[in-house]
Design a protein around this motif. Sequence first.
Motif, PDB file in Angstrom:
ATOM      1  N   PRO A 163      15.438  20.141   0.631  1.00 36.22           N
ATOM      2  CA  PRO A 163      14.263  20.965   0.319  1.00 36.22           C
ATOM      3  C   PRO A 163      14.631  22.192  -0.509  1.00 36.22           C
ATOM      4  CG  PRO A 163      14.187  20.239   2.593  1.00 36.22           C
ATOM      5  CD  PRO A 163      15.531  19.833   2.068  1.00 36.22           C
ATOM      6  N   ALA A 164      13.791  22.503  -1.491  1.00 37.15           N
ATOM      7  CA  ALA A 164      14.054  23.625  -2.391  1.00 37.15           C
ATOM      8  C   ALA A 164      12.731  24.237  -2.836  1.00 37.15           C
ATOM      9  CB  ALA A 164      14.858  23.158  -3.603  1.00 37.15           C
ATOM     10  N   VAL A 165      12.799  25.455  -3.302  1.00 37.86           N
ATOM     11  CA  VAL A 165      11.619  26.153  -3.801  1.00 37.86           C
ATOM     12  C   VAL A 165      11.890  26.628  -5.221  1.00 37.86           C
ATOM     13  CG1 VAL A 165      10.856  26.894  -1.511  1.00 37.86           C
ATOM     14  CG2 VAL A 165      12.411  28.354  -2.829  1.00 37.86           C
ATOM     15  N   PRO A 166      10.840  26.779  -6.038  1.00 37.47           N
ATOM     16  CA  PRO A 166      11.041  27.250  -7.413  1.00 37.47           C
ATOM     17  C   PRO A 166      11.566  28.679  -7.439  1.00 37.47           C
ATOM     18  CG  PRO A 166       8.855  26.293  -7.123  1.00 37.47           C
ATOM     19  CD  PRO A 166       9.431  26.478  -5.761  1.00 37.47           C
ATOM     20  N   LEU A 167      12.420  28.973  -8.418  1.00 37.99           N
ATOM     21  CA  LEU A 167      12.920  30.325  -8.620  1.00 37.99           C
ATOM     22  C   LEU A 167      11.842  31.143  -9.310  1.00 37.99           C
ATOM     23  CD1 LEU A 167      15.420  32.238  -8.509  1.00 37.99           C
ATOM     24  CD2 LEU A 167      16.006  31.414 -10.790  1.00 37.99           C
ATOM     25  N   ALA A 168      11.556  32.318  -8.778  1.00 36.43           N
ATOM     26  CA  ALA A 168      10.511  33.173  -9.332  1.00 36.43           C
ATOM     27  C   ALA A 168      10.794  33.478 -10.800  1.00 36.43           C
ATOM     28  CB  ALA A 168      10.418  34.472  -8.543  1.00 36.43           C
ATOM     29  N   GLY A 169       9.786  33.248 -11.649  1.00 31.36           N
ATOM     30  CA  GLY A 169       9.920  33.530 -13.065  1.00 31.36           C
ATOM     31  C   GLY A 169      10.604  32.425 -13.854  1.00 31.36           C
ATOM     32  N   TYR A 170      11.084  31.376 -13.146  1.00 30.52           N
ATOM     33  CA  TYR A 170      11.802  30.294 -13.846  1.00 30.52           C
ATOM     34  C   TYR A 170      11.546  29.036 -13.032  1.00 30.52           C
ATOM     35  CZ  TYR A 170      15.507  28.853 -17.141  1.00 30.52           C
ATOM     36  OH  TYR A 170      16.230  28.281 -18.168  1.00 30.52           O
ATOM     37  N   THR A 171      10.291  28.583 -13.044  1.00 30.58           N
ATOM     38  CA  THR A 171       9.802  27.618 -12.059  1.00 30.58           C
ATOM     39  C   THR A 171      10.465  26.254 -12.115  1.00 30.58           C
ATOM     40  OG1 THR A 171       7.975  27.069 -13.549  1.00 30.58           O
ATOM     41  CG2 THR A 171       7.559  28.734 -11.854  1.00 30.58           C
ATOM     42  N   ASN A 172      11.097  25.889 -13.246  1.00 32.37           N
ATOM     43  CA  ASN A 172      11.769  24.582 -13.281  1.00 32.37           C
ATOM     44  C   ASN A 172      13.155  24.631 -12.652  1.00 32.37           C
ATOM     45  OD1 ASN A 172      12.831  26.099 -15.369  1.00 32.37           O
ATOM     46  ND2 ASN A 172      13.139  24.342 -16.723  1.00 32.37           N
ATOM     47  N   VAL A 173      13.632  25.817 -12.287  1.00 29.53           N
ATOM     48  CA  VAL A 173      14.875  25.958 -11.525  1.00 29.53           C
ATOM     49  C   VAL A 173      14.501  26.053 -10.049  1.00 29.53           C
ATOM     50  CG1 VAL A 173      16.891  27.408 -11.072  1.00 29.53           C
ATOM     51  CG2 VAL A 173      16.055  27.132 -13.409  1.00 29.53           C
TER      52      VAL A 173
END
Length: 393
Positions: free
Chosen positions: A68-78
Amino acid sequence: MRIAIVAESFLPLMNGVTHSILRVLEHLEDQGHDVLVIAPSTHAVADAVAEFAGTSEVVHGAKVHRVPAVPLAGYTNVRVAMGGVYRVKRILADYAPDIVHLASPFILGWRAVQAAHQLRIPTIAIYQTEVPSYAARYGVPFLENWAWNRVENIHLMATRTLVPSTFALNQLRGRGIPRVGMWRRGVDTARFSPEKRDAGWRASVAPGGERIIGYVGRLAIEKQVEDLAALATVPNSRLVIVGDGPQRTALQEALPGAVFTGFLGGEELARAVASFDLFVHPGEFETFCQTIQEAMASGVPVVATGRGGPLDLVENSRTGWLYQPGDLAGFRAHVMDLMGDDAKRRAFATAAHASVQDRTWPALCAGLVEQYRDVVAGHSAVQPAVTKRGVSL
């Protein structure tokens, strides 16, 4: 061998880390090794269900276990992996690899190196991303020391660390990291070739017959693409920027005369790079810089910043030019030198192409497998880990 690769980033995100992993997976599949990739999820709900049901995704013969992972704020594909050490430890215990390959470890990789140590499985950590130096570029310089502490602890605990360049080797040794060796990157000299140069593609981006100055890479703050504004008024030239990322809109506003192609891959990318007259890379935080190798293999000379990986790749006054970080006047002067002298540019192009012909991925990956075998053979299960500030998450 049974090899677990813990990927800080992976498909569908394409970057230097993912590219290297894919080339390694191709080689390991060809050689008959059994491989498991542990990587961040692409979609939280779907991948949580997939993890519960068991892994089914396969890439180049390797099973992929998504966490499970969440998008990095400001860089949603990471996406940033969630959870603790126990989750990774359970996956590794079930798979029982001979070795764990940590690809650019920082968050998921930090949990994995602890899990492997607890299970007494040897590890090779690939230092590939200068994460701590990104902190100031992203406006959070107070996190740089914390990030270096994390990087140091990972590589102190790893059985062996491999770096892609002399700069990275000296950087980690200077920070007290032991057991550091070199593993460079290969380049596909069949895919990236001067033969892919395409007059039609050139005419589509430079219809006035201008010479093409090209950049390839993520459009992100750490790449310093905005420095290409120093080249906006180079006579008889067209700036072409290949790639995508969170900075694209801002860069299009800052560089109104440039052509932005968006992301290109496969033969489209090979054709574009070979069609450049000059390749430029202004980023200061490259531990290697694969796109420079690809440009050189395509018979294109390079102007890049004189820090990090480019120091090993670009030979001044033969295959390109290096300029001091921040010296944009020097950057422009080197570009003007090559853009204004066709004979010199062709000579640099020929030398650049010749300089990378022995850097094939099969040879580099074979060397990596030898590193795996050496680490497994010499691993001592009772060797204690050493970290500078403990092992807490």
